[in-house]
Design a protein around this motif. Structure first.
Motif, short mmCIF file in Angstrom:
data_model
loop_
_atom_site.label_atom_id
_atom_site.label_comp_id
_atom_site.label_asym_id
_atom_site.label_seq_id
_atom_site.Cartn_x
_atom_site.Cartn_y
_atom_site.Cartn_z
N CYS A 22 0.65 -1.26 -0.14
CA CYS A 22 0.07 0.10 -0.09
C CYS A 22 0.91 1.45 0.02
CB CYS A 22 -0.94 0.20 1.18
SG CYS A 22 -2.20 -1.29 1.28
N ARG A 26 1.94 -0.35 -5.13
CA ARG A 26 1.51 -1.51 -5.87
C ARG A 26 -0.10 -1.91 -5.53
NH1 ARG A 26 4.88 -5.58 -3.35
NH2 ARG A 26 5.42 -4.20 -1.84
N LEU A 27 -0.36 -1.57 -4.43
CA LEU A 27 -1.87 -1.84 -3.94
C LEU A 27 -2.59 -0.39 -3.70
CD1 LEU A 27 -4.08 -3.91 -3.23
CD2 LEU A 27 -3.09 -4.26 -0.95
N HIS A 28 -3.65 -0.19 -4.33
CA HIS A 28 -4.20 0.97 -4.16
C HIS A 28 -5.43 1.12 -2.74
CE1 HIS A 28 -5.94 4.86 -5.14
NE2 HIS A 28 -7.15 4.52 -5.19
N PRO A 179 -0.74 -9.17 -2.06
CA PRO A 179 -1.06 -7.85 -2.37
C PRO A 179 -1.96 -7.93 -3.81
CG PRO A 179 1.21 -7.53 -1.70
CD PRO A 179 0.61 -9.05 -1.70
N LEU A 180 -1.35 -8.65 -4.46
CA LEU A 180 -1.94 -9.13 -5.76
C LEU A 180 -3.74 -9.58 -5.68
CD1 LEU A 180 0.77 -11.23 -7.95
CD2 LEU A 180 -0.22 -8.79 -8.39
N SER A 183 -5.94 -7.05 -4.62
CA SER A 183 -6.29 -6.14 -5.91
C SER A 183 -7.19 -7.06 -6.65
CB SER A 183 -5.26 -5.87 -6.74
OG SER A 183 -4.09 -5.28 -6.17
N ALA A 186 -10.92 -6.86 -4.87
CA ALA A 186 -11.44 -5.69 -5.12
C ALA A 186 -11.93 -5.51 -6.50
CB ALA A 186 -10.23 -4.61 -4.84
N ARG A 187 -11.18 -5.87 -7.40
CA ARG A 187 -11.83 -5.87 -8.84
C ARG A 187 -12.97 -6.79 -8.94
NH1 ARG A 187 -7.71 -7.33 -13.39
NH2 ARG A 187 -6.10 -6.14 -12.06
#
Ligand code: GAR
Length: 192
Positions: A22, A26-28, A179-180, A183, A186-187
């Motif tokens: 974060c 790399r992570l929003h 982290p991937l 993401s 979240a998507r």
């Protein structure tokens, strides 16, 4: 940015990896709170160093697994959390928590699921004699370690590995994929 909560019981290296992802974009997202079930865990020290609020919710002071989950939910709601990450949370969660964060609860497990569910995924892999081990980030459902897979990574098992060496190799991959996975989760949410 996503408002993330992390749940941890141990050293907290995955928690820190997420917070750093974060921090460097790399992570929003933003880790707004860490929940731990042991006052003496390493994750809590890391939260102090990272300046992230940490709440101890000791499972031994809770009358049931559901009561523990309800305490977690109260904490996460107070922090208006979008997504919760179980990063080495060594308690079984109940439908109470899962139902409060449907599709919003991510777990990291130290095996290539569906192999070696449950406790000690690393020891189980060594005992089975597999030559590829790894880790899985997945959404949490009511069956333990069986929800939809988000990201996996494999590592070799080397001849002289013991649990500690293999786990360290797996954890380097966990720090990369978690982290991937967040993401991706979240998507999925954004796409409905
Ligand atoms: C991680 O390797 C994670 O996969 C594992 O605990 C470790 C925590 O390390 N989780 C489980 O075994 C869940 N069943 P960390 O505290 O350094 O992030």
């Amino acid at each position: 940015p996503l408002r993330l909560a992390v749940m941890a019981s141990g050293a907290g290296s995955n928690f820190e990896a997420l917070a750093r992802a974060c921090g460097d974009g790399r992570l929003h997202g933003h880790v707004v709170v860490l929940a731990v079930n042991r006052a003496d865990c390493g994750a809590r020290d890391r939260a102090g160093r990272l300046g992230i609020p940490c709440q101890v919710i000791d499972h031994r002071h809770q009358p049931s697994r559901e009561a523990l989950d309800r305490a977690l939910i109260r904490l996460f709601e107070a922090h208006r959390v979008d997504l919760v990450v179980m990063a080495g949370w060594m308690r079984i969660v109940t439908p109470v928590l899962i139902g409060a964060f449907p599709e919003r609860l991510v777990n990291i497990h130290p095996s290539l699921l569906p192999s070696f569910r449950g406790a000690d995924g690393v020891g189980q892999a060594l005992a089975a004699g597999v030559t590829l081990a790894g880790c899985t980030a997945h959404l949490v459902t009511e069956q333990v370690d069986a929800g939809p897979i988000l990201v996996q990574a494999a590592v070799p098992v080397l001849a002289d590995d013991d649990r500690e060496r293999l786990h360290a190799r797996i954890q380097r991959q966990e720090h990369r994929i978690l982290p991937l996975a967040v993401s991706l989760a979240a998507r999925r949410l954004a796409q409905g």
